[in-house]
Write an enzyme that holds these catalytic residues in place. Structure first.
Site, PDB file in Angstrom:
ATOM      1  N   SER A  19      -1.267  -0.955   9.520  1.00 15.27           N
ATOM      2  CA  SER A  19      -0.543  -1.060   8.316  1.00 15.27           C
ATOM      3  C   SER A  19      -1.142  -0.399   7.042  1.00 15.27           C
ATOM      4  CB  SER A  19      -0.472  -2.631   7.983  1.00 15.27           C
ATOM      5  OG  SER A  19       0.250  -2.675   6.504  1.00 15.27           O
ATOM      6  N   LEU A  20      -0.228   0.369   6.270  1.00 18.40           N
ATOM      7  CA  LEU A  20      -0.714   0.921   5.198  1.00 18.40           C
ATOM      8  C   LEU A  20      -1.459   0.257   4.000  1.00 18.40           C
ATOM      9  CD1 LEU A  20       2.169   3.775   4.703  1.00 18.40           C
ATOM     10  CD2 LEU A  20      -0.043   4.077   5.546  1.00 18.40           C
ATOM     11  N   GLY A  63      11.897  13.786   6.161  1.00 15.09           N
ATOM     12  CA  GLY A  63      13.175  13.828   5.525  1.00 15.09           C
ATOM     13  C   GLY A  63      13.463  12.466   4.711  1.00 15.09           C
ATOM     14  N   ARG A 121       6.447   1.712   6.340  1.00 17.43           N
ATOM     15  CA  ARG A 121       5.259   2.631   6.547  1.00 17.43           C
ATOM     16  C   ARG A 121       5.354   3.724   5.270  1.00 17.43           C
ATOM     17  NH1 ARG A 121       2.154   2.665  10.537  1.00 17.43           N
ATOM     18  NH2 ARG A 121       1.616   4.794  10.031  1.00 17.43           N
ATOM     19  N   HIS A 138      12.313  11.764   1.865  1.00 19.91           N
ATOM     20  CA  HIS A 138      11.099  11.047   1.284  1.00 19.91           C
ATOM     21  C   HIS A 138      11.313  10.529  -0.070  1.00 19.91           C
ATOM     22  CE1 HIS A 138       6.657  10.183   0.602  1.00 19.91           C
ATOM     23  NE2 HIS A 138       6.766  11.019  -0.327  1.00 19.91           N
ATOM     24  N   ASP A 177       0.897   3.180  -2.245  1.00 20.60           N
ATOM     25  CA  ASP A 177       0.241   3.750  -3.187  1.00 20.60           C
ATOM     26  C   ASP A 177       1.086   3.578  -4.492  1.00 20.60           C
ATOM     27  OD1 ASP A 177       2.572   5.364  -2.358  1.00 20.60           O
ATOM     28  OD2 ASP A 177       1.363   7.318  -2.364  1.00 20.60           O
ATOM     29  N   CYS A 226       4.954   3.766   0.562  1.00 20.94           N
ATOM     30  CA  CYS A 226       4.894   3.242  -0.949  1.00 20.94           C
ATOM     31  C   CYS A 226       3.629   2.512  -1.273  1.00 20.94           C
ATOM     32  CB  CYS A 226       6.153   2.622  -1.226  1.00 20.94           C
ATOM     33  SG  CYS A 226       7.548   3.770  -0.917  1.00 20.94           S
ATOM     34  N   ASN A 254      -3.786  -1.877   4.862  1.00 22.22           N
ATOM     35  CA  ASN A 254      -5.216  -1.873   4.961  1.00 22.22           C
ATOM     36  C   ASN A 254      -6.094  -0.995   4.421  1.00 22.22           C
ATOM     37  OD1 ASN A 254      -4.514  -3.351   7.380  1.00 22.22           O
ATOM     38  ND2 ASN A 254      -4.408  -1.588   8.857  1.00 22.22           N
TER      39      ASN A 254
END
Length: 330
Positions: free
Chosen positions: A142-143, A292, A254, A294, A258, A256, A145
Site C-alpha cells: 500500500s502507498l 494515462g 494506488r 493521471h 502524497d 494520491c 506504508n
C-alpha cells in the site's frame, strides 16, 4: 607666420582626434575585458552544474552537520539498481543520520542487497560517521506504508524521497535549513496546485494542477512527498488519525497518498507549504505519474479528500526559497 599657426592648429586637432579615438578604443577593450572576465567567473562558479549530481559540493566537508540531522524515508518497489544509486548518492549528505527503506514487496530484501547497501554507506561516509540503515518491511502493499510511524526514530526531520529522483546534497542541506526555520511546514522540491473549477457551475469543485499550472501562475498549494521534509509527528498523525476511508481509497486506487499527506499537514497548520528551488535528476523512466488519466485521477482525489475533511485545507502561496549563493541574480 599665418601658415605656421594653421599648421599648429591642424596638428593639435589631429592629436585630439587621435586621443579621442584611442580613448574610445581603450573603453571598448576595457568593456570586452570585463565581459570576458565575468563570463569566465560565471563558468567557473557554475561548472559543477554541468557535471551532474555528483559534484564537489556534495562532499562531507562542505557543510557543518546542522542540528540533529534528518532521516531519509525512501519508497521503493522492485527497482534495485535505482535503489542502489540513490542510497549511494544520499549517503554522502552531511546531515543524514539514518535511512529507512519502505519495503512492501512479497519477499524480504536479500542478504546480498543489504550487504551491498551497508558497504556503499561505509565507503561514502569514509568512516567519519555512522548512518543507520533499516528496511521497514510491510506485509501488505500500500502507498500508505510510506507514512507509517517509525518506532525509535531519533531525528525530528524526515526527508521523504522516491528511489528514482536525485537531488544534489547541497540542495538537500539547504532545504533542511529551510525546514528548520519552519518545522511544522512541509518543505519540498516538487510543487503542485489546486483551483476551483468554475466550469462545473459549483464553488466547491476543485481541479488538480500539475507542474505547468505552477509554472504558469506562480502559485502552488502542495509540495509532493516524493521529495519533501516534514516533522516525524506527521507520520504518527497519518498512521493513527488519518480517516480510514482515505487510506482505503489510497490503497484501492494506488494513488494520491502524497495529496493526503498535504491535506493532513495543511489541516494541522492552517498554513501553506514551502517550495525550495532545486535541480532534480530523474533516474527512473516509469511511475504512476506516467500512466494515462493521471491528472483526472488526482482531481478525483482532491475532491474526495475535501469531502472527507469537510473543507478545503490547502493554502495557496507564491513564496519560493532560493539559495542565493547559487543564484546569478537575486
Amino acid at each position: 607666420m599665418r601658415g605656421t599657426l594653421l599648421a599648429n592648429r591642424r596638428g593639435v586637432q589631429r592629436f585630439r582626434q587621435l586621443a579621442i579615438t584611442a580613448a574610445k578604443s581603450s573603453k571598448i577593450k576595457l568593456l570586452l575585458f570585463c565581459c570576458i572576465a565575468f563570463t569566465l567567473l560565471v563558468v567557473a562558479t557554475r561548472a559543477s552544474d554541468y557535471m551532474g549530481w555528483t559534484n564537489h559540493s556534495d562532499s562531507l566537508d562542505q557543510f557543518p552537520l546542522p542540528g540533529k540531522g534528518y532521516a531519509i524515508v525512501m519508497n521503493t518497489w522492485r527497482r534495485y539498481d535505482l535503489l542502489k544509486q540513490s542510497i549511494s548518492h544520499y549517503s554522502s549528505c552531511a546531515g543524514l543520520k539514518s535511512i529507512h527503506i519502505v519495503w512492501s514487496e512479497p519477499n524480504p530484501p536479500s542478504d546480498s542487497l543489504s550487504k551491498f547497501l551497508n558497504h556503499v554507506i561505509e565507503l561514502k561516509t569514509k568512516g567519519l560517521k555512522k548512518i543507520e540503515l533499516s528496511f521497514d518491511i510491510n506485509e501488505k502493499d500500500s502507498l500508505n506504508n510510506r507514512f507509517k510511524e517509525i518506532p525509535g526514530l531519533k531525528t525530528d526531520a524526515v526527508f521523504s524521497i522516491d528511489d528514482d529522483v536525485i537531488f544534489p546534497c547541497s540542495s538537500v542541506e539547504f532545504a533542511f535549513k529551510v525546514w528548520q526555520s519552519a518545522p511544522d511546514a512541509m518543505v519540498g522540491f516538487v510543487p503542485r496546485a489546486h483551483w476551483v473549477d468554475k466550469s462545473q457551475g459549483k464553488t466547491d469543485y476543485y481541479k488538480y494542477g500539475g507542474w505547468w499550472s505552477v509554472w504558469w501562475t506562480g502559485t502552488y498549494s502542495m509540495v509532493l512527498s516524493k521529495a519533501a521534509f516534514f516533522h516525524k509527528k506527521y507520520l504518527r498523525l497519518y498512521s493513527n488519525e488519518m480517516p480510514a476511508s482515505i487510506k482505503e481509497f489510497v490503497t484501492k486506487n494506488r494513488n494520491c497518498e502524497d495529496i493526503a499527506m498535504s491535506f493532513l499537514v495543511a489541516n494541522a497548520t492552517v498554513a501553506p507549504p514551502i517550495w525550495v528551488k532545486g535541480k532534480i535528476f530523474e533516474i527512473g523512466s516509469t511511475g504512476i505519474s506516467t500512466m494515462g488519466g493521471h491528472s483526472e485521477k488526482r482531481t478525483r482525489c482532491v475532491n474526495r479528500f475535501v469531502a472527507e475533511f469537510g473543507r478545503m485545507p490547502l493554502v495557496p502561496t507564491t513564496v519560493k526559497a532560493v539559495d542565493s549563493r547559487n543564484a546569478w541574480f537575486w
